[in-house]
Motif scaffolding. Sequence first.
Motif, PDB file in Angstrom:
ATOM      1  N   LEU A 184       0.824  -1.211   0.000  1.00 52.92           N
ATOM      2  CA  LEU A 184       0.000   0.000   0.000  1.00 52.92           C
ATOM      3  C   LEU A 184       0.855   1.256   0.000  1.00 52.92           C
ATOM      4  O   LEU A 184       0.528   2.249  -0.652  1.00 52.92           O
ATOM      5  N   ILE A 185       1.955   1.219   0.746  1.00 50.89           N
ATOM      6  CA  ILE A 185       2.870   2.373   0.746  1.00 50.89           C
ATOM      7  C   ILE A 185       3.465   2.554  -0.649  1.00 50.89           C
ATOM      8  O   ILE A 185       3.542   3.672  -1.174  1.00 50.89           O
ATOM      9  N   PHE A 186       3.870   1.429  -1.256  1.00 48.91           N
ATOM     10  CA  PHE A 186       4.399   1.498  -2.626  1.00 48.91           C
ATOM     11  C   PHE A 186       3.365   2.078  -3.582  1.00 48.91           C
ATOM     12  O   PHE A 186       3.681   2.926  -4.414  1.00 48.91           O
ATOM     13  N   ARG A 187       2.098   1.611  -3.478  1.00 47.02           N
ATOM     14  CA  ARG A 187       1.049   2.104  -4.361  1.00 47.02           C
ATOM     15  C   ARG A 187       0.815   3.598  -4.177  1.00 47.02           C
ATOM     16  O   ARG A 187       0.570   4.326  -5.145  1.00 47.02           O
ATOM     17  N   ALA A 188       0.862   4.067  -2.944  1.00 51.64           N
ATOM     18  CA  ALA A 188       0.645   5.493  -2.686  1.00 51.64           C
ATOM     19  C   ALA A 188       1.712   6.338  -3.377  1.00 51.64           C
ATOM     20  O   ALA A 188       1.407   7.358  -4.019  1.00 51.64           O
ATOM     21  N   TYR A 189       2.974   5.910  -3.266  1.00 52.11           N
ATOM     22  CA  TYR A 189       4.042   6.658  -3.925  1.00 52.11           C
ATOM     23  C   TYR A 189       3.984   6.506  -5.444  1.00 52.11           C
ATOM     24  O   TYR A 189       4.302   7.444  -6.188  1.00 52.11           O
ATOM     25  N   LEU A 190       3.570   5.329  -5.901  1.00 49.84           N
ATOM     26  CA  LEU A 190       3.418   5.137  -7.338  1.00 49.84           C
ATOM     27  C   LEU A 190       2.351   6.064  -7.903  1.00 49.84           C
ATOM     28  O   LEU A 190       2.539   6.665  -8.978  1.00 49.84           O
ATOM     29  N   ASP A 191       1.233   6.209  -7.175  1.00 48.80           N
ATOM     30  CA  ASP A 191       0.177   7.121  -7.628  1.00 48.80           C
ATOM     31  C   ASP A 191       0.676   8.557  -7.692  1.00 48.80           C
ATOM     32  O   ASP A 191       0.338   9.304  -8.617  1.00 48.80           O
ATOM     33  N   LEU A 192       1.468   8.961  -6.718  1.00 41.20           N
ATOM     34  CA  LEU A 192       2.037  10.314  -6.743  1.00 41.20           C
ATOM     35  C   LEU A 192       2.926  10.504  -7.969  1.00 41.20           C
ATOM     36  O   LEU A 192       2.888  11.547  -8.634  1.00 41.20           O
ATOM     37  N   PHE A 193       3.733   9.485  -8.265  1.00 42.87           N
ATOM     38  CA  PHE A 193       4.613   9.553  -9.419  1.00 42.87           C
ATOM     39  C   PHE A 193       3.813   9.622 -10.719  1.00 42.87           C
ATOM     40  O   PHE A 193       4.119  10.420 -11.616  1.00 42.87           O
ATOM     41  N   ILE A 194       2.777   8.774 -10.830  1.00 46.25           N
ATOM     42  CA  ILE A 194       1.946   8.768 -12.034  1.00 46.25           C
ATOM     43  C   ILE A 194       1.306  10.134 -12.250  1.00 46.25           C
ATOM     44  O   ILE A 194       1.316  10.683 -13.368  1.00 46.25           O
ATOM     45  N   ASP A 195       0.740  10.715 -11.194  1.00 41.22           N
ATOM     46  CA  ASP A 195       0.101  12.022 -11.318  1.00 41.22           C
ATOM     47  C   ASP A 195       1.117  13.102 -11.674  1.00 41.22           C
ATOM     48  O   ASP A 195       0.805  14.039 -12.425  1.00 41.22           O
ATOM     49  N   MET A 196       2.324  12.991 -11.143  1.00 37.16           N
ATOM     50  CA  MET A 196       3.361  13.981 -11.464  1.00 37.16           C
ATOM     51  C   MET A 196       3.715  13.912 -12.946  1.00 37.16           C
ATOM     52  O   MET A 196       3.805  14.942 -13.631  1.00 37.16           O
ATOM     53  N   VAL A 197       3.896  12.689 -13.470  1.00 33.41           N
ATOM     54  CA  VAL A 197       4.281  12.515 -14.869  1.00 33.41           C
ATOM     55  C   VAL A 197       3.172  12.974 -15.814  1.00 33.41           C
ATOM     56  O   VAL A 197       3.396  13.776 -16.725  1.00 33.41           O
ATOM     57  N   TYR A 198       1.963  12.473 -15.581  1.00 36.42           N
ATOM     58  CA  TYR A 198       0.859  12.829 -16.464  1.00 36.42           C
ATOM     59  C   TYR A 198       0.451  14.291 -16.282  1.00 36.42           C
ATOM     60  O   TYR A 198       0.061  14.959 -17.238  1.00 36.42           O
ATOM     61  N   GLY A 199       0.540  14.775 -15.049  1.00 43.73           N
ATOM     62  CA  GLY A 199       0.213  16.178 -14.803  1.00 43.73           C
ATOM     63  C   GLY A 199       1.161  17.133 -15.511  1.00 43.73           C
ATOM     64  O   GLY A 199       0.758  18.200 -15.968  1.00 43.73           O
ATOM     65  N   TYR A 200       2.433  16.736 -15.609  1.00 46.82           N
ATOM     66  CA  TYR A 200       3.415  17.564 -16.305  1.00 46.82           C
ATOM     67  C   TYR A 200       2.988  17.807 -17.750  1.00 46.82           C
ATOM     68  O   TYR A 200       3.171  18.895 -18.303  1.00 46.82           O
TER      69      TYR A 200
ATOM     70  N   VAL B  30      -6.604  -1.851  -6.216  1.00 42.85           N
ATOM     71  CA  VAL B  30      -6.968  -0.446  -6.395  1.00 42.85           C
ATOM     72  C   VAL B  30      -6.039   0.451  -5.599  1.00 42.85           C
ATOM     73  O   VAL B  30      -5.382   0.022  -4.644  1.00 42.85           O
ATOM     74  N   SER B  31      -5.975   1.707  -5.994  1.00 43.27           N
ATOM     75  CA  SER B  31      -5.114   2.673  -5.321  1.00 43.27           C
ATOM     76  C   SER B  31      -5.629   2.973  -3.914  1.00 43.27           C
ATOM     77  O   SER B  31      -6.827   2.859  -3.643  1.00 43.27           O
ATOM     78  N   PRO B  32      -4.756   3.385  -3.005  1.00 42.56           N
ATOM     79  CA  PRO B  32      -5.208   3.851  -1.690  1.00 42.56           C
ATOM     80  C   PRO B  32      -6.072   5.105  -1.840  1.00 42.56           C
ATOM     81  O   PRO B  32      -5.891   5.897  -2.763  1.00 42.56           O
ATOM     82  N   ILE B  33      -7.010   5.286  -0.932  1.00 44.66           N
ATOM     83  CA  ILE B  33      -7.888   6.461  -0.952  1.00 44.66           C
ATOM     84  C   ILE B  33      -7.067   7.723  -0.712  1.00 44.66           C
ATOM     85  O   ILE B  33      -6.267   7.788   0.229  1.00 44.66           O
TER      86      ILE B  33
ATOM     87  N   SER C 141     -16.367   6.706  -3.681  1.00 45.57           N
ATOM     88  CA  SER C 141     -16.671   6.615  -5.105  1.00 45.57           C
ATOM     89  C   SER C 141     -15.478   6.069  -5.883  1.00 45.57           C
ATOM     90  O   SER C 141     -15.624   5.345  -6.864  1.00 45.57           O
ATOM     91  N   SER C 142     -14.315   6.448  -5.430  1.00 46.61           N
ATOM     92  CA  SER C 142     -13.087   6.129  -6.156  1.00 46.61           C
ATOM     93  C   SER C 142     -11.928   6.407  -5.222  1.00 46.61           C
ATOM     94  O   SER C 142     -12.066   7.191  -4.273  1.00 46.61           O
ATOM     95  N   PRO C 143     -10.780   5.814  -5.452  1.00 44.42           N
ATOM     96  CA  PRO C 143      -9.622   6.174  -4.625  1.00 44.42           C
ATOM     97  C   PRO C 143      -9.042   7.536  -4.964  1.00 44.42           C
ATOM     98  O   PRO C 143      -8.359   8.141  -4.137  1.00 44.42           O
ATOM     99  N   LEU C 144      -9.321   8.018  -6.196  1.00 46.72           N
ATOM    100  CA  LEU C 144      -8.729   9.272  -6.666  1.00 46.72           C
ATOM    101  C   LEU C 144      -9.774  10.108  -7.390  1.00 46.72           C
ATOM    102  O   LEU C 144     -10.772   9.580  -7.876  1.00 46.72           O
ATOM    103  N   VAL C 145      -9.533  11.420  -7.472  1.00 50.92           N
ATOM    104  CA  VAL C 145     -10.405  12.286  -8.261  1.00 50.92           C
ATOM    105  C   VAL C 145     -10.171  12.020  -9.742  1.00 50.92           C
ATOM    106  O   VAL C 145      -9.346  11.177 -10.107  1.00 50.92           O
ATOM    107  N   ALA C 146     -10.902  12.738 -10.605  1.00 51.18           N
ATOM    108  CA  ALA C 146     -10.791  12.517 -12.056  1.00 51.18           C
ATOM    109  C   ALA C 146      -9.323  12.476 -12.491  1.00 51.18           C
ATOM    110  O   ALA C 146      -8.593  13.447 -12.294  1.00 51.18           O
ATOM    111  N   PRO C 147      -8.886  11.378 -13.068  1.00 46.11           N
ATOM    112  CA  PRO C 147      -7.473  11.241 -13.437  1.00 46.11           C
ATOM    113  C   PRO C 147      -7.137  11.961 -14.736  1.00 46.11           C
ATOM    114  O   PRO C 147      -8.013  12.265 -15.546  1.00 46.11           O
ATOM    115  N   TYR C 148      -5.860  12.222 -14.915  1.00 47.48           N
ATOM    116  CA  TYR C 148      -5.394  12.791 -16.178  1.00 47.48           C
ATOM    117  C   TYR C 148      -5.651  11.791 -17.311  1.00 47.48           C
ATOM    118  O   TYR C 148      -5.684  10.576 -17.091  1.00 47.48           O
TER     119      TYR C 148
END
Length: 536
Positions: A54-70, A326-329, A455-462
Amino acid sequence: MQSCKVLFFGPYISYASHFYLLTLYPIPFLQQYSNKPRKIFFGMVSNMIKHAFLIFRAYLDLFIDMVYGYFWEGKRKPIPALEKRHAILTESAVTLAAKIRNKELKSEDLVKACIERIQQVNPVINAVTDERYEDALKEARVPFTAKESHAVSGMLHTLGIVSRRHVRAHEDAECVRLLRDAGAIPVAVTNVPEINKWMESRNYVFGQTNNPHHSGRTPGGSSGGEAALHACSDIGGSTRMPAFFCGLYALNPTSGYTSLKGSALRTGKEKSMASIGFISRHCSDLIPLTKLVITADKVKELNLDRPVDVKRLRYFYVETAQDLRVSPISADLRAAMNRAITKLTEDTASTENAPKPYYHSGFNHMFVLWRYWMTHEEDVFAELLTNNKGTAKFYKEFPKKLLGMSDYTLPAILKLMDDQVLPPVNKEWAEKLTKDLTDDLIKLLGDDGVLLFPSSPLVAPYHYSPIVRPFNFAYWAIFNALHFPAAQIPLGLNSDKVPVGIQVVAAPRQEALCAAVAQHLGEALGGVVPPCQILQ
């Protein structure tokens, strides 16, 4: 280059983890034959692995959002302001219908305003796939749009697949017919993913639909065009997901009470966990619209007009599920749930009714349970992709995709892999767990209880990022598998001006409870926030 690497390898990482997680099922079975020290040891090791994952998934989600958000943050485009002459579009469908009946509003003026607004916003969101503006003005009653997988006579009915790019419907889907009979008229049809089976409304026929709150993010699927336009069957969150991503209300009724004839090429005779649901800016629209599409001989069973005192209902909640797929909330969505719990604690008539935590081990396997019950659906995805003129094969389409020669999107090909390559879910295990969870929830909720659920672990994704988090829709899908009604509740925006919310679930045939709680919490905690300025 980083985003390209994540986009290419992400799906295979995700599905590789799916293979790995499938191997975890035998562990509880083996543990029952172990002695107590071994059970304790297995439990400790299992918890350590789960928390590390779960800790790995949380950091992975941060990384994914950083990359796609860029990539996508710089492509965010504002929605044109709603002009004063279009102010009637902020009112509910129920209110507008009453004004037309009372001759306070001309239906032609309403349809014209609707068309003009669609023409203003569609260049940004790309939601409309075909229109009938002139015919709508001639008929001029209360306008509505339908997602393109619902047949609307004379309109394109492609389901987002290349082999149907020029196909038009010869008759209305049953839900469209019923809406027409009630005095509504179709204005346009809207974009969907291929055969409705993905979290983004993108295909090779009409392209990509954008979220009105953030054009670099997805509006969801399968009713993404509907929600983006604003504004619809639900088999795995197809109504509630777009409503959540776009900050709207939605209601998905109990399975088996709405006709699916003409929706995604169904005959209406199939047994399915799908239902016809509605998305609206106004919660007050959901019950009246749902009543229109309920099968005539079953409408009394749902008792949609029953009076509901939300202060006397019993409340239960799940803050997060332990499904490792699924991703952590996220913090934003935990905060949204906490606000709802606090509000209901203040409002309930007694401490016995105040929200109480609930959990069931079935929520540890939300995706897998939905995946199992999807195999009972009578339509065949691989055949629908070819317009029922053959069967699409993963082993053929995957190499073609690598060479840029496939007519199908990557999510569609991964769906083929899921259907044709990955091992099936154990039948006895899935059916027993589904029954246990269903029975427990029905006993818990009765006819006066509701369950607040993320509803989901994350808000509307990129855009494109769901491909590396393909199982996150399971928070919606589990209730399709259980055949429970559920409503999506918008609870305002987060600090990035992206919608947040939760869903409320009730026992079968208790839609009225879902709608009443959605209305109460939406009004109290932010509700719908327009994605544009409204000029006075």
